[in-house]
Scaffold this motif. Sequence first.
Motif, short mmCIF file in Angstrom:
data_model
loop_
_atom_site.label_atom_id
_atom_site.label_comp_id
_atom_site.label_asym_id
_atom_site.label_seq_id
_atom_site.Cartn_x
_atom_site.Cartn_y
_atom_site.Cartn_z
N TYR A 1 64.92 -53.71 -83.66
CA TYR A 1 66.33 -54.23 -83.71
C TYR A 1 65.48 -56.41 -83.93
CZ TYR A 1 70.17 -57.18 -83.26
OH TYR A 1 71.64 -58.41 -83.85
N LEU A 2 64.81 -56.61 -83.29
CA LEU A 2 64.18 -57.01 -83.39
C LEU A 2 64.07 -57.69 -84.52
CD1 LEU A 2 63.34 -59.96 -82.47
CD2 LEU A 2 61.21 -59.94 -81.25
N ASP A 3 62.82 -56.32 -85.04
CA ASP A 3 62.87 -56.57 -86.68
C ASP A 3 63.74 -56.93 -87.61
OD1 ASP A 3 59.51 -56.41 -85.61
OD2 ASP A 3 59.93 -54.46 -85.98
N PHE A 4 65.13 -55.90 -87.08
CA PHE A 4 66.18 -56.48 -87.77
C PHE A 4 66.31 -57.70 -87.91
CE2 PHE A 4 70.37 -56.53 -88.55
CZ PHE A 4 70.66 -56.33 -89.46
N LEU A 5 67.01 -57.95 -86.87
CA LEU A 5 67.14 -59.64 -86.08
C LEU A 5 66.71 -60.57 -87.30
CD1 LEU A 5 68.54 -61.11 -83.38
CD2 LEU A 5 66.93 -62.25 -84.95
N LEU A 6 64.72 -60.63 -87.06
CA LEU A 6 64.54 -61.53 -87.62
C LEU A 6 64.47 -61.38 -89.10
CD1 LEU A 6 61.04 -61.14 -85.72
CD2 LEU A 6 62.82 -62.74 -85.29
N HIS A 7 64.33 -60.11 -89.63
CA HIS A 7 64.55 -60.07 -90.97
C HIS A 7 66.13 -60.48 -91.73
CE1 HIS A 7 64.55 -58.03 -95.46
NE2 HIS A 7 65.82 -57.74 -95.02
N GLU A 8 66.78 -60.59 -90.90
CA GLU A 8 68.25 -61.15 -91.38
C GLU A 8 68.45 -62.82 -91.42
OE1 GLU A 8 71.96 -59.78 -91.96
OE2 GLU A 8 70.37 -58.60 -92.86
N GLY B 1 71.24 -67.85 -88.50
CA GLY B 1 71.26 -68.08 -87.28
C GLY B 1 72.32 -68.97 -86.49
N THR B 2 73.68 -69.60 -87.28
CA THR B 2 74.84 -69.85 -87.16
C THR B 2 75.84 -69.35 -86.91
OG1 THR B 2 74.63 -71.27 -88.66
CG2 THR B 2 73.06 -72.27 -87.39
N ALA B 3 77.12 -69.64 -86.53
CA ALA B 3 78.40 -69.26 -87.23
C ALA B 3 77.89 -67.58 -86.80
CB ALA B 3 78.52 -70.11 -87.93
N THR B 4 79.46 -67.07 -87.61
CA THR B 4 80.05 -65.47 -87.12
C THR B 4 78.36 -65.18 -87.04
OG1 THR B 4 82.18 -66.31 -87.89
CG2 THR B 4 81.45 -64.12 -88.13
N GLN B 5 77.21 -64.89 -88.08
CA GLN B 5 76.71 -64.41 -88.55
C GLN B 5 75.56 -63.60 -87.12
OE1 GLN B 5 76.68 -61.81 -89.10
NE2 GLN B 5 73.82 -60.44 -90.54
N GLY B 6 75.35 -65.44 -86.60
CA GLY B 6 74.50 -65.63 -85.55
C GLY B 6 75.28 -64.80 -84.12
N ASP B 7 76.59 -64.55 -84.11
CA ASP B 7 77.42 -64.03 -83.04
C ASP B 7 77.35 -62.91 -83.31
OD1 ASP B 7 78.55 -65.99 -81.71
OD2 ASP B 7 80.12 -67.00 -83.00
N ARG B 8 77.47 -62.08 -83.96
CA ARG B 8 77.35 -60.53 -84.51
C ARG B 8 75.65 -60.47 -83.74
NH1 ARG B 8 79.85 -61.30 -89.38
NH2 ARG B 8 81.96 -60.67 -88.93
N LEU B 9 74.86 -60.97 -84.57
CA LEU B 9 72.95 -60.76 -83.88
C LEU B 9 73.02 -60.79 -82.45
CD1 LEU B 9 71.20 -62.63 -86.75
CD2 LEU B 9 71.76 -60.01 -86.72
N ALA B 10 73.68 -61.39 -81.79
CA ALA B 10 73.43 -62.12 -80.67
C ALA B 10 74.34 -60.95 -79.77
CB ALA B 10 73.93 -63.63 -80.08
#
Length: 264
Positions: free
Chosen positions: A105-112, A120-129
Motif C-alpha cells: 500500500y505504501l508503494d501505491f501511495l507513493l505512486h499516487e 498530498g493535500t485536500a480530499t485525495q490526501g484524506d482518502r490515502l491517509a
Amino acid sequence: MPSTIRQIPLDTATQHHDHDFHQIVIGLRGQAEFEIEGLGGSISALSGCIVPANHVHYYAGTGDNRQLILDLSAQAPSLTGFHHELARLFDAPRFFTLDDPLRRYLDFLLHELAVSPASGTATQGDRLAATLLGCLHARLADTTEPGHRRIDLRRLDRYIERHLPSKLSVGDLAREACLSETHFRHCFRQQTGMTPWQYVRRKRLEAAHRLLRDSRLPLSEVAALTGFSNQSALSHACREAFGQPPSKLRGSSRLATGHSRALA
C-alpha cells in the motif's frame, strides 16, 4: 485542516518541538532517531512512529535519509465521522514496522503522490491517509498498549520541597519531568492515582504538620513556608485534612487519625 502527506529528509542535527496536530512518520530511506515524551526508537526504511499532538519529540536523521510524514489535525476527515475510531491510534506514542500488505500500500501511495501532486493535500490526501490509518489501526489495536513513561517521583518530590513556599503549577512539574503538560497529567494520574494538584497539596500538608509538631514557629510563618496563602488557609486545610486546627496539632507525635483519610 485536511490531512497532508509530504516527503522530506530530516536534519541530521537533533531538533525538538511539539505541535497541535498528530503525526505519523514512515522511513523511506536511511535512518532517523526519535524520542517522543521519553519513548525512544529508530526508524529505518518501512518502519515508523506515531507522534500524538502536543507531545514533545526529539528527532534527527542519519546521513542520506527520506521520510514520509502525515500531518493530521484532530478534526481531519480521516480521524472524524465514520473514521472516528482511528483517533485511538494517537492515544500514546509508539513505533511500528510495516508488514508486506502495508508495504504494497505504501508503494501505491507513493505512486499516487508522484503522478498527482494534488494527492498530498485536500480530499485525495484524506482518502490515502484514512486507508493507511485504518490498516495501522487494524494491526496495532490488538497489541499491548505501550507503557507510559514512569515519572521519577523522588526527583519530583525534591523539586516540590525546594519550591514549597512558591506557587507551583502543573506546567512547572511537567517541565521538571521533561514532559508536555497534557502527557504529564495523564501519566501522573495513572502512576499515582491522584491529580498533580492533590499530590502537591498533600506535600504541603505533610510539611505543615511537621513544622507544627517540631517547631514553635508562628502559624503565619508555617503557612508561608508551606505554600498556603495565609494563616486562615492553613487552618482551613488542617481542619479538613486532620480534623483539628493547627493549634491542636502542636507537639503531637504522630498524624491525626484523619490524616490518611484526607490525604489518600
